[in-house]
Design an enzyme around this catalytic site. Sequence first.
Site, PDB file in Angstrom:
ATOM      1  N   HIS A  79       0.984  -1.080  -0.033  1.00  0.00           N
ATOM      2  CA  HIS A  79       0.091  -0.086   0.155  1.00  0.00           C
ATOM      3  C   HIS A  79       0.959   1.344  -0.019  1.00  0.00           C
ATOM      4  CE1 HIS A  79      -2.736  -3.155   1.593  1.00  0.00           C
ATOM      5  NE2 HIS A  79      -3.694  -2.249   1.133  1.00  0.00           N
ATOM      6  N   GLU A 116       9.041  -0.791   3.667  1.00  0.00           N
ATOM      7  CA  GLU A 116       9.623   0.559   3.476  1.00  0.00           C
ATOM      8  C   GLU A 116      11.117   0.669   3.989  1.00  0.00           C
ATOM      9  OE1 GLU A 116       5.346   1.084   2.520  1.00  0.00           O
ATOM     10  OE2 GLU A 116       6.496   0.191   4.078  1.00  0.00           O
ATOM     11  N   ASP A 130      26.956   0.621  -6.331  1.00  0.00           N
ATOM     12  CA  ASP A 130      26.985   1.700  -7.760  1.00  0.00           C
ATOM     13  C   ASP A 130      27.784   2.454  -7.787  1.00  0.00           C
ATOM     14  OD1 ASP A 130      25.902   2.474 -10.501  1.00  0.00           O
ATOM     15  OD2 ASP A 130      24.963   4.118  -9.242  1.00  0.00           O
TER      16      ASP A 130
END
Length: 160
Positions: A79, A116, A130
């Site tokens: 959600h 989250e 990265d």
Amino acid sequence: MMTQGLTHFDTSGQAHMVDVGEKAETHRVARATGSIYMRPETLKIILEGGAKKGDVLGVARIAAIQASKRTAELIPLCHPLALTRIQVEFSPDEGRCAIDCEVTAETVGRTGVEMEALTAVSVALLTVYDMCKAVDRGMRLDGIRLLEKQGGKSGHWVGS
């Protein structure tokens, strides 16, 4: 198909988004952690601010916050949540040649913020990878897990 206890499947085994409409809004908190392991030289570059792409941990912190806010776009059955706080902490460990990341996510709502927090940790560590892959492609992410959750019907849970 065994779906007992799996809330994202209906009685016929089809994936669905859980109905949280009847749940009470409560203060919810989740803490997650993970680590990235690297060569000692890579850790030194990060800690001394010598990465060519800039402040590695600063960028990773912003990436974690951004990722937490976009979790519902990445994980299909999550959600969308109005987050009230995201805290991102990095702890370099020279002995292990690692950087640990811990994220605390908070909201007042009808569903938890575990995804989250976990998404934020994952993206923070991926951002470190990265930014440093040019000097160390062998970095390894490990131990991404939920540490604790609070709020809602299931109450307080602490991992072992």
